[in-house]
Design a protein around this motif. Structure first.
Motif, PDB file in Angstrom:
ATOM      1  N   SER A  44       0.841  -1.188   0.000  1.00 19.53           N
ATOM      2  CA  SER A  44       0.000   0.000   0.000  1.00 19.53           C
ATOM      3  C   SER A  44       0.883   1.247   0.000  1.00 19.53           C
ATOM      4  CB  SER A  44      -0.900  -0.011   1.234  1.00 19.53           C
ATOM      5  OG  SER A  44      -1.688   1.145   1.272  1.00 19.53           O
ATOM      6  N   GLY A  45       0.603   2.188  -0.890  1.00 17.64           N
ATOM      7  CA  GLY A  45       1.391   3.413  -0.990  1.00 17.64           C
ATOM      8  C   GLY A  45       2.577   3.308  -1.918  1.00 17.64           C
ATOM      9  N   SER A  46       2.717   2.166  -2.602  1.00 20.38           N
ATOM     10  CA  SER A  46       3.858   2.001  -3.509  1.00 20.38           C
ATOM     11  C   SER A  46       3.647   2.707  -4.838  1.00 20.38           C
ATOM     12  CB  SER A  46       4.123   0.510  -3.748  1.00 20.38           C
ATOM     13  OG  SER A  46       2.994  -0.094  -4.377  1.00 20.38           O
ATOM     14  N   GLY A  47       2.404   3.124  -5.137  1.00 21.15           N
ATOM     15  CA  GLY A  47       2.124   3.840  -6.387  1.00 21.15           C
ATOM     16  C   GLY A  47       1.487   2.985  -7.458  1.00 21.15           C
ATOM     17  N   LYS A  48       1.086   1.750  -7.098  1.00 21.27           N
ATOM     18  CA  LYS A  48       0.551   0.865  -8.136  1.00 21.27           C
ATOM     19  C   LYS A  48      -0.806   1.341  -8.659  1.00 21.27           C
ATOM     20  CE  LYS A  48      -1.279  -2.424  -4.696  1.00 21.27           C
ATOM     21  NZ  LYS A  48      -0.949  -1.567  -3.534  1.00 21.27           N
ATOM     22  N   SER A  49      -1.687   1.872  -7.795  1.00 16.04           N
ATOM     23  CA  SER A  49      -2.993   2.375  -8.269  1.00 16.04           C
ATOM     24  C   SER A  49      -2.808   3.623  -9.129  1.00 16.04           C
ATOM     25  CB  SER A  49      -3.909   2.690  -7.079  1.00 16.04           C
ATOM     26  OG  SER A  49      -4.273   1.503  -6.405  1.00 16.04           O
ATOM     27  N   THR A  50      -1.839   4.459  -8.756  1.00 16.45           N
ATOM     28  CA  THR A  50      -1.551   5.645  -9.574  1.00 16.45           C
ATOM     29  C   THR A  50      -1.057   5.222 -10.951  1.00 16.45           C
ATOM     30  OG1 THR A  50      -1.001   6.917  -7.603  1.00 16.45           O
ATOM     31  CG2 THR A  50      -0.192   7.755  -9.702  1.00 16.45           C
ATOM     32  N   LEU A  51      -0.222   4.175 -10.984  1.00 14.63           N
ATOM     33  CA  LEU A  51       0.266   3.676 -12.266  1.00 14.63           C
ATOM     34  C   LEU A  51      -0.876   3.141 -13.116  1.00 14.63           C
ATOM     35  CD1 LEU A  51       2.586   3.009 -14.168  1.00 14.63           C
ATOM     36  CD2 LEU A  51       2.940   0.863 -12.903  1.00 14.63           C
ATOM     37  N   MET A  52      -1.809   2.425 -12.458  1.00 12.69           N
ATOM     38  CA  MET A  52      -2.958   1.915 -13.216  1.00 12.69           C
ATOM     39  C   MET A  52      -3.779   3.068 -13.795  1.00 12.69           C
ATOM     40  SD  MET A  52      -6.397  -0.131 -12.129  1.00 12.69           S
ATOM     41  CE  MET A  52      -7.247   1.425 -11.963  1.00 12.69           C
ATOM     42  N   ASN A  53      -3.973   4.123 -13.008  1.00  9.98           N
ATOM     43  CA  ASN A  53      -4.743   5.269 -13.497  1.00  9.98           C
ATOM     44  C   ASN A  53      -4.081   5.914 -14.700  1.00  9.98           C
ATOM     45  OD1 ASN A  53      -6.725   4.988 -11.518  1.00  9.98           O
ATOM     46  ND2 ASN A  53      -5.611   6.280 -10.057  1.00  9.98           N
ATOM     47  N   ILE A  54      -2.762   5.977 -14.678  1.00  2.75           N
ATOM     48  CA  ILE A  54      -2.036   6.543 -15.824  1.00  2.75           C
ATOM     49  C   ILE A  54      -2.143   5.611 -17.028  1.00  2.75           C
ATOM     50  CG2 ILE A  54       0.259   7.135 -16.693  1.00  2.75           C
ATOM     51  CD1 ILE A  54       0.899   8.243 -13.908  1.00  2.75           C
ATOM     52  N   LEU A  55      -1.976   4.283 -16.786  1.00  3.91           N
ATOM     53  CA  LEU A  55      -2.090   3.326 -17.887  1.00  3.91           C
ATOM     54  C   LEU A  55      -3.480   3.373 -18.526  1.00  3.91           C
ATOM     55  CD1 LEU A  55      -0.281   0.216 -16.316  1.00  3.91           C
ATOM     56  CD2 LEU A  55       0.558   1.665 -18.182  1.00  3.91           C
ATOM     57  N   GLY A  56      -4.532   3.570 -17.685  1.00  2.00           N
ATOM     58  CA  GLY A  56      -5.905   3.609 -18.195  1.00  2.00           C
ATOM     59  C   GLY A  56      -6.360   4.980 -18.649  1.00  2.00           C
ATOM     60  N   CYS A  57      -5.416   5.950 -18.717  1.00  2.00           N
ATOM     61  CA  CYS A  57      -5.727   7.323 -19.186  1.00  2.00           C
ATOM     62  C   CYS A  57      -6.759   8.012 -18.299  1.00  2.00           C
ATOM     63  CB  CYS A  57      -6.211   7.301 -20.630  1.00  2.00           C
ATOM     64  SG  CYS A  57      -5.003   6.660 -21.786  1.00  2.00           S
ATOM     65  N   LEU A  58      -6.817   7.588 -17.035  1.00  2.00           N
ATOM     66  CA  LEU A  58      -7.655   8.286 -16.064  1.00  2.00           C
ATOM     67  C   LEU A  58      -6.895   9.445 -15.438  1.00  2.00           C
ATOM     68  CD1 LEU A  58      -9.266   5.218 -14.258  1.00  2.00           C
ATOM     69  CD2 LEU A  58     -10.364   6.711 -15.932  1.00  2.00           C
ATOM     70  N   ASP A  59      -5.595   9.403 -15.488  1.00  2.00           N
ATOM     71  CA  ASP A  59      -4.743  10.428 -14.901  1.00  2.00           C
ATOM     72  C   ASP A  59      -3.598  10.702 -15.875  1.00  2.00           C
ATOM     73  OD1 ASP A  59      -3.808  12.238 -13.101  1.00  2.00           O
ATOM     74  OD2 ASP A  59      -3.053  10.782 -11.651  1.00  2.00           O
ATOM     75  N   ARG A  60      -3.033  11.884 -15.766  1.00  4.30           N
ATOM     76  CA  ARG A  60      -1.904  12.249 -16.621  1.00  4.30           C
ATOM     77  C   ARG A  60      -0.629  12.284 -15.782  1.00  4.30           C
ATOM     78  NH1 ARG A  60      -3.063  14.755 -21.657  1.00  4.30           N
ATOM     79  NH2 ARG A  60      -5.263  15.237 -21.990  1.00  4.30           N
ATOM     80  N   PRO A  61       0.474  11.826 -16.346  1.00  8.69           N
ATOM     81  CA  PRO A  61       1.736  11.891 -15.604  1.00  8.69           C
ATOM     82  C   PRO A  61       2.230  13.332 -15.492  1.00  8.69           C
ATOM     83  CG  PRO A  61       2.131  11.122 -17.831  1.00  8.69           C
ATOM     84  CD  PRO A  61       0.652  11.215 -17.678  1.00  8.69           C
ATOM     85  N   SER A  62       2.999  13.580 -14.440  1.00 11.77           N
ATOM     86  CA  SER A  62       3.587  14.916 -14.275  1.00 11.77           C
ATOM     87  C   SER A  62       4.766  15.112 -15.207  1.00 11.77           C
ATOM     88  CB  SER A  62       4.032  15.122 -12.821  1.00 11.77           C
ATOM     89  OG  SER A  62       2.946  14.943 -11.940  1.00 11.77           O
ATOM     90  N   CYS A  63       5.436  14.024 -15.553  1.00  7.92           N
ATOM     91  CA  CYS A  63       6.563  14.108 -16.476  1.00  7.92           C
ATOM     92  C   CYS A  63       6.704  12.774 -17.200  1.00  7.92           C
ATOM     93  CB  CYS A  63       7.852  14.449 -15.726  1.00  7.92           C
ATOM     94  SG  CYS A  63       8.324  13.226 -14.481  1.00  7.92           S
ATOM     95  N   GLY A  64       7.489  12.761 -18.235  1.00  2.90           N
ATOM     96  CA  GLY A  64       7.681  11.547 -19.011  1.00  2.90           C
ATOM     97  C   GLY A  64       6.713  11.464 -20.169  1.00  2.90           C
ATOM     98  N   ASP A  65       6.762  10.355 -20.896  1.00  5.88           N
ATOM     99  CA  ASP A  65       5.928  10.179 -22.084  1.00  5.88           C
ATOM    100  C   ASP A  65       5.252   8.815 -22.045  1.00  5.88           C
ATOM    101  OD1 ASP A  65       4.740  10.867 -24.414  1.00  5.88           O
ATOM    102  OD2 ASP A  65       6.487  10.526 -25.694  1.00  5.88           O
TER     103      ASP A  65
END
Length: 648
Positions: A44-65
């Motif tokens: 918990s808190g490792s960032g896996k849900s945030t990564l899923m949100n980025i992969l699913g285009c629910l969230d945008r990354p702050s940096c990178g492509d």
């Protein structure tokens, strides 16, 4: 090597709360080929849900492509991201994220609504998917009527609705019992076998063991990437969805928005009823007030018109002055009547003398007004005789003691008896009743027009009133379009007859009628404006309730965005909800207003029903929903999908 379906390069995600910055992901480099079964694991808190949100285009990354099928996701705007989610991704959430007011089938249909699939086709497909998952008998059940495992299967069916290429499952077994968890994992393996790309987010190694590839996160970084099977051959990036690519379907979108709005409003009937009440009261007030104002105006206009709108009233006294008490205004004579009658466009000129008299019939005494006049009065006043005849010219020439009485006098002196032929004393002078006038009613300035007796002009002047001057001259004109010219001609003629002294004044009844109508119109507008305040308050109530709706249904908004709803879809849905409430309230308000106005009319209050106020009230209610629903709808449409999904 073929282009990866998903490629992340240098992805980082930092959240800002004021001056505090929290980095959740950093330096993520990851490639996922089409057809892979990948587990992303971490505490918990490792960032896996945030990564899923980025992969699913629910969230945008702050940096990178982020590249999907070789194309940069960063360049896509909100609606393009919604289209990508709709065409490509299916989401299975740990907390199911089902819409509480919708049935199992309606929840499954949501992605296809935004994909433009016709209603019948998506209902059939939703029923088929639920049937394949063992929920064929639960199509009409709401989430609250389903177990956790059944709700998760509904979530799986929704993820498969558009046949998306990538299935993103966030802790798919976390809230399930052991057997339900095993069932869900078997479903994911079956989907993988069909060529789907499966990405599972979990903290459970037993769940991760079912995947062919395990990616481990710690403190926002990838610390391990292990494959348990050979790398799959890349599949085509485009999904093979049964739903057609979305085209412009405004009518279908509108109908779907109305259906969803109606369902949402039904789910909270008490709140909807309270919202409706404000609109109903406002619209009913507008309808009643305008009907009342128009009724009052019409009554005054009718009273003035009953005297004749084509009349000129000539009275003694200089214009804009009051008649004095010393007799200086006793200037009108029969010669003025004759010169007025000779003017073009004048039909008749009627002399009148007035006075108060005491009547006696039998043992009954009664005080009223006597009017000495000519035979032309019924024509000029548009006042026919109901019984008998009116005064004739011969009666006037011979000073005959005959009278025609008003209906009020007839009722007070003779009751139900026929007064024709009877004698009554007028100031102790016997007069024979030769006629009874038709009922006229109240005068525009007050008083009873039927409380009067008419006698020949010469008889009244000599035997009752004791004067030779006239109290007024009523001039009836033919063509109303020439009223002003005729009035001026009469004025000039009488002015010449008075040796240039303007000791009289002329009132145009048509102008009076127009002025009164304008005054009453202003009064009606005032009443309508007061009533419109109630409608405004009702509109503010709609906005308030819709803002509460947006707050309470934030998660639902996130669900719809995750399944492919565009900004316009969300905006339309909440505007339509506000408009549906206002339109329904407007219709009920119109019915209530008409009913109350009819009741007032039955009780004797003058009311005039016209289509204009009804359409105005309903149109204002409709516009109220549109205007006051826009702000809450705009707020809903601009929510961030990932923020909305995580709302409490």
């Amino acid at each position: 090597m073929d282009t990866p379906l998903i490629s992340l390069r240098g992805i980082g995600r930092t959240y800002h709360n004021g001056d505090i910055a929290t980095t959740v992901l950093q330096d993520i480099d990851l490639d996922i080929q089409a057809g892979e079964f990948v587990a992303i694991m971490g505490a918990s808190g490792s960032g896996k849900s945030t990564l899923m949100n980025i992969l699913g285009c629910l969230d945008r990354p702050s940096c990178g492509d982020y590249l999907f099928a070789g194309e940069s996701v960063e360049r896509l705007h909100k609606d393009q991201l919604a289209e990508l989610r709709r065409r490509t991704f299916g989401f299975i959430f740990q907390s199911y994220n089902l819409i509480g007011s919708a049935s199992a089938r309606e929840n499954v249909e949501v992605p296809a609504i935004y994909a433009g699939l016709p209603r019948q086709q998506r209902q059939q497909r939703a029923a088929q998917l639920l049937g394949d998952l063992g929920l064929g008998e639960r199509l009409g059940n709401r989430p609250s009527q389903l177990s956790g495992g059944q709700q998760q299967r509904v979530s799986v069916a929704r993820a498969l609705m558009n046949d998306g290429q990538v299935i993103l499952a966030d802790e798919p077994t976390g809230a399930l019992d052991s057997q339900s968890g095993r069932d869900v994992l078997e479903l994911l393996k079956k989907l993988h076998a069909q060529g789907k790309t499966i990405i599972v987010i979990t903290h459970d190694r037993d769940v991760a063991a079912h995947a062919e590839r395990l990616i481990e996160l710690r403190d926002g970084r990838i610390i391990a990437d292990t494959r348990r099977s050979p790398e799959p051959v890349a599949a085509p990036a485009e999904p093979q969805a049964p739903a057609p690519e979305r085209s412009t379907q405004p009518l279908q979108d509108l109908l779907e928005a109305v259906r969803m709005a109606w369902r949402a409003l039904r789910s909270n009937l008490f709140r909807t009823a309270l919202t409706l009440l404000g609109i109903v009261i406002g619209v009913a007030s507008v309808v009643v007030m305008l009907a009342l104002g128009n009724g009052a105006r019409q009554e005054v206009v009718d009273r003035i018109s009953s005297m004749g709108s084509n009349l000129l009233l000539v009275r003694p006294g200089a214009p804009n002055t009051r008649r004095s008490m010393d007799g200086s205004t006793n200037t009108l004579s029969l010669s003025d009547v004759n010169v007025a009658a000779d003017i073009a466009n004048v039909v008749v000129a009627v002399p009148e003398m007035n006075g108060r008299v005491t009547l006696r019939s039998g043992n009954t005494d009664y005080q009223t007004q006597v009017t000495a006049t000519s035979p032309d009065l019924p024509l000029a006043r548009n006042w026919p005789v109901a019984q008998g005849v009116f005064i004739a010219e011969q009666d006037n020439q011979s000073h005959a003691a005959v009278t025609v009485i008003g209906r009020t006098v007839a009722n007070n002196l003779f009751g139900d008896s026929d007064p024709l032929g009877h004698y009554l004393l007028i100031n102790n002078v016997p007069f024979q009743v030769i006629g009874v006038m038709s009922e006229k009613g109240a005068a525009p300035w007050g008083g009873d027009q039927d409380d009067v007796v008419f006698v020949p002009l010469n008889t009244g002047s000599l035997r009752l009133i004791g004067q030779r001057h006239l109290n007024s001259i009523t001039v009836m004109i033919d063509n109303l379009s020439l009223a002003e010219q005729t009035q001026e001609a009469v004025r000039q003629a009488i002015l010449l007859n008075h040796a240039g002294v303007e000791d009289f004044q002329i009132r145009n009844m048509a102008s009076l009628l127009e002025n009164v109508s304008q005054t009453q119109n202003t009064f009606t507008i005032l009443l309508g404006s007061i009533a419109a305040i109630s409608l405004l308050v009702g509109g503010i109530g709609v906005m308030n309730i819709m803002l509460v709706n947006v707050t309470e249904r934030t998660r639902e908004i996130g669900i719809r965005m995750a399944t492919g709803a565009r900004t316009g879809n969300i905006l339309q849905q909440f505007i339509v909800e506000a408009v549906v409430v206002s339109a329904l309230g407007g219709a009920l308000g119109v019915l209530a207003g008409l009913g109350f106005a009819w009741l007032l009319q039955a009780l004797g209050t003058p009311m005039v029903f016209t289509l204009g106020p009804v359409l105005l009230a309903f149109g204002c209610a409709f516009a109220t929903g549109l205007v006051f629903g826009f702000m809450p709808a705009r707020k809903a449409a601009h929510l961030d999908p990932v923020v909305a999904l995580n709302a409490d």
